[in-house]
Design a protein around this motif. Structure first.
Motif, PDB file in Angstrom:
ATOM      1  N   ASP A  67       0.777  -1.209   0.163  1.00 50.32           N
ATOM      2  CA  ASP A  67       0.270  -0.067   0.431  1.00 50.32           C
ATOM      3  C   ASP A  67       0.977   0.897   0.199  1.00 50.32           C
ATOM      4  N   SER A 108       5.046   2.096   4.096  1.00 44.84           N
ATOM      5  CA  SER A 108       4.517   1.349   4.870  1.00 44.84           C
ATOM      6  C   SER A 108       6.046  -0.017   4.961  1.00 44.84           C
ATOM      7  N   ARG A 150      -2.633   5.056  -2.601  1.00 44.18           N
ATOM      8  CA  ARG A 150      -1.847   4.094  -2.453  1.00 44.18           C
ATOM      9  C   ARG A 150      -1.499   2.800  -3.118  1.00 44.18           C
ATOM     10  N   GLY A 193      -3.142  -7.359   0.897  1.00 42.01           N
ATOM     11  CA  GLY A 193      -2.937  -6.855  -0.406  1.00 42.01           C
ATOM     12  C   GLY A 193      -2.953  -5.334  -0.684  1.00 42.01           C
ATOM     13  N   ALA A 194      -2.691  -4.850  -1.630  1.00 41.09           N
ATOM     14  CA  ALA A 194      -3.688  -3.675  -1.726  1.00 41.09           C
ATOM     15  C   ALA A 194      -4.566  -3.733  -2.084  1.00 41.09           C
ATOM     16  N   SER A 195      -5.281  -2.423  -2.239  1.00 39.63           N
ATOM     17  CA  SER A 195      -6.790  -2.347  -2.480  1.00 39.63           C
ATOM     18  C   SER A 195      -6.567  -2.975  -4.077  1.00 39.63           C
TER      19      SER A 195
END
Lengths: 397, 397
Positions: free
Chosen positions: A106, A110, A246, A282-284
């Motif tokens: 993201d 991070s 993100r 996981g990322a969006s």
């Protein structure tokens, strides 16, 4: 009885940008009519590429039907994005990577912080100084010792190779905050140092998209031997304006191994994979579809046009402030301009610019001891604001 | 020389769902024509609410203009979402919170893992057993000792209050994996224990939206004194189908303080804020706008309809398997059904269901020692798949 991680009670209380926000708020309260322009925090201002927003809308549409719905994705990211990254960001530069070496996240912040999870708290951390505060703060929270390697005008802001041994070394080129870049030869010296001393390099190339000079490396993997000593962090934040969307990624080559207490060499790729599977989901999906579109023909040309826009801002800032007699660095292959302050007090010059020009910049001292005597100006403003801010600064001098 | 965090070399190598995936892949390879139905991993299957997708498209549109563009958001999340959470998830239940006590994240899994950053590695961790593996794995990675508190049919799956002292206690109700719920009186016993022993409770209420019985608490803050001993974690993943969208939140009341080595009491809210500011850049703006829409009148009724759909699945699973002579638990205020296996070997029953019914469930042993002898079935499938899977299971017995 529950105990806190005591390192948090020892670290410096105030985050740089919080202090800036506080001073700006105080000025605003005293001068409610003032039109303040911020060239301080490195946030983008230009809209997203239409190729990206179209792809994200399609991704939203996917989630309106049972057939195309995407729930939990792979913790490592979708292969549709990982393969595009390999093809465009690496293969085209002659770097060979496989999808399992790419971890979508993201955002680089991070990962740059969380990477510490897989490293011993006993590692001595090296940072180039001035430094992006995240490297220092996240390691201080874990209780690690930090060594500062001065980067000054005298050494071209790339840092002298240290004589002492450092276990984990953060490098960021194009640099935040100085805007300095490193040549292949310069980067090879760091890789050679790392291989010789078994140092792990954490290479932050979040700003590589701003490189225009073909002599400047975009990835540390352009240097032989680096896959055995370096992790690379990248982001769509500045490449494609994703600061609010993100998405970033981290590359951990399969060759990369470091030491365990028992003396065994341990490959970091599966260890990071294990960390991500337990602490990240996981990322969006929408963000990943947007990131994929950055690599389409349309998305590429649109995002490059925006980068050119910011680079033109950088040029305007450089030229104008130079003519005003200030000494400027960076801003040629980077979105940051590093300006020597007239007096050797960067918070004082920050206050001068806030009060006399209603322009917010970032005081160099906030980035570490070697940042004193400089301010950082970002090229991420709108053209109009950038021009007006620079005119106001010139008048205030 | 760079050293790895050696705890990673000591933890169990294989994550539960990876082992399941491996067995399923092997079966598929041997039986390529088999139509496998998964009621294993707890992922949702129903489309997003149209109120949510419309809000997310509008958020994408915002990013197409300079005026409405949203770059870096607050690390803590946007107030537009935090205030909706306070109003709808708390104030309506008589719980008073302020926006600074709510931290928006990219999902509960991230926060449940990352919360360890602010806690001493010397804390003894308590988990109810069977347990969501994330609690155990993330603490093992940090080197913490873990105590398992058995939750069995005999104690109603809520765990006996321990006689020994535990520093940090994870509780999850409605429970994953057992689907058990806890009464106010039962939860009060845990809060009393925590206040007496200075234990920090990490309360995971990711499944609270599935509670239909008004006697069951949705939040630990319904219990007096809990603000002084508990952090609450929530997610839009199961409430609104956000498993691919990524949005959750964590509540840290301002009253909550724990011990530092020097004996001082330290408030956790600003410490977590500091952690988030250095290691996180906020959840996606698009995800946050989507989450906001969950609280609109339209979004609320649409997401509740989907929850009812899953609860009906749960009812079907419960009723059918009960009639087949299996002993079932949970699934009444929760999306998980916990089924006692005919023989006391959950991986064996897993294999039986995979091979004889082509249905994937989760073996209880994967959730901890007290999970042995059970399997978890989720109610998140489509109605059609759920019905067919249950019919196949019945035939296979």
């Amino acid at each position: 009885m529950a105990y806190i991680n005591d390192n948090f009670t020892k670290i410096q209380h105030r985050y740089l940008f919080a202090e800036i926000a506080k001073r700006v708020a105080a000025y605003k309260e005293a001068n409610p009519a003032a039109k303040i322009i911020s060239l301080g925090i490195g946030d983008v201002t230009q809209p997203l590429a239409s190729a990206v927003t179209q792809a994200m809308k399609k991704a939203v549409d996917d989630c309106t039907t049972t057939q195309n719905f995407h729930g939990y994705g792979p913790e490592q990211g979708y292969d549709f994005l990982r393969s595009k990254i390999i093809e465009n960001d690496y293969a085209k530069r002659g770097i060979s990577l496989t999808v399992d070496e790419i971890f979508i996240s993201d955002g680089a912040k991070s990962d740059l912080g969380n990477i510490g999870d897989i490293l011993s708290v006993n590692n001595i951390i090296g940072v180039t100084d001035p430094v992006y505060p995240v490297y220092v703060d996240t390691n201080s929270m874990a209780g690690r010792t930090i060594k500062y390697i001065p980067c000054t005008a005298e050494n071209g802001f790339t840092g002298d190779i240290p004589s002492e041994k450092i276990d984990v070394m953060y490098l960021c080129f194009p640099n935040n905050p100085t805007g300095a870049v490193i040549t292949r030869q310069g980067l090879k010296q760091w890789v050679d140092y790392a291989l010789k001393n078994d140092t792990l390099i954490l290479y932050d190339s979040a700003y590589e998209a701003f490189i225009t000079d073909p002599a400047i490396p975009h990835s540390i993997y352009e240097i032989d031997g680096s896959k055995e000593c370096a992790i690379e962090f990248r982001s769509f934040s500045k490449t494609a304006g994703f600061t609010g969307i993100r998405c970033g990624y981290t590359v951990i080559p399969n060759e990369l191994k470091i030491q365990s207490e028992s003396g065994k060499r341990v490959a970091l790729n599966p260890v990071w994979n294990r960390r991500q599977c337990s602490k990240f989901n996981g990322a969006s999906y929408i963000s990943q579809r947007g990131a994929e579109a950055v690599f389409s023909a349309e998305g590429y040309s649109q995002t490059r046009a925006t980068i050119q826009y910011y680079l033109t801002n950088a040029q305007i800032i450089r030229d104008s402030l130079s003519k005003s007699g200030l000494e400027v660095f960076g801003g040629e292959n980077a979105p940051y301009i590093w300006v020597r302050t007239p007096e050797h007090d960067s918070w004082k010059f920050f206050d001068h610019l806030l009060h006399r020009a209603q322009v917010v910049v970032t005081p160099g001292a906030g980035f570490g001891p070697s940042g004193e005597g400089y301010i950082r100006i970002t090229a991420f403003g709108t053209r109009e604001n950038t021009k007006e801010a620079i005119e106001r600064i010139e008048r205030s001098l």
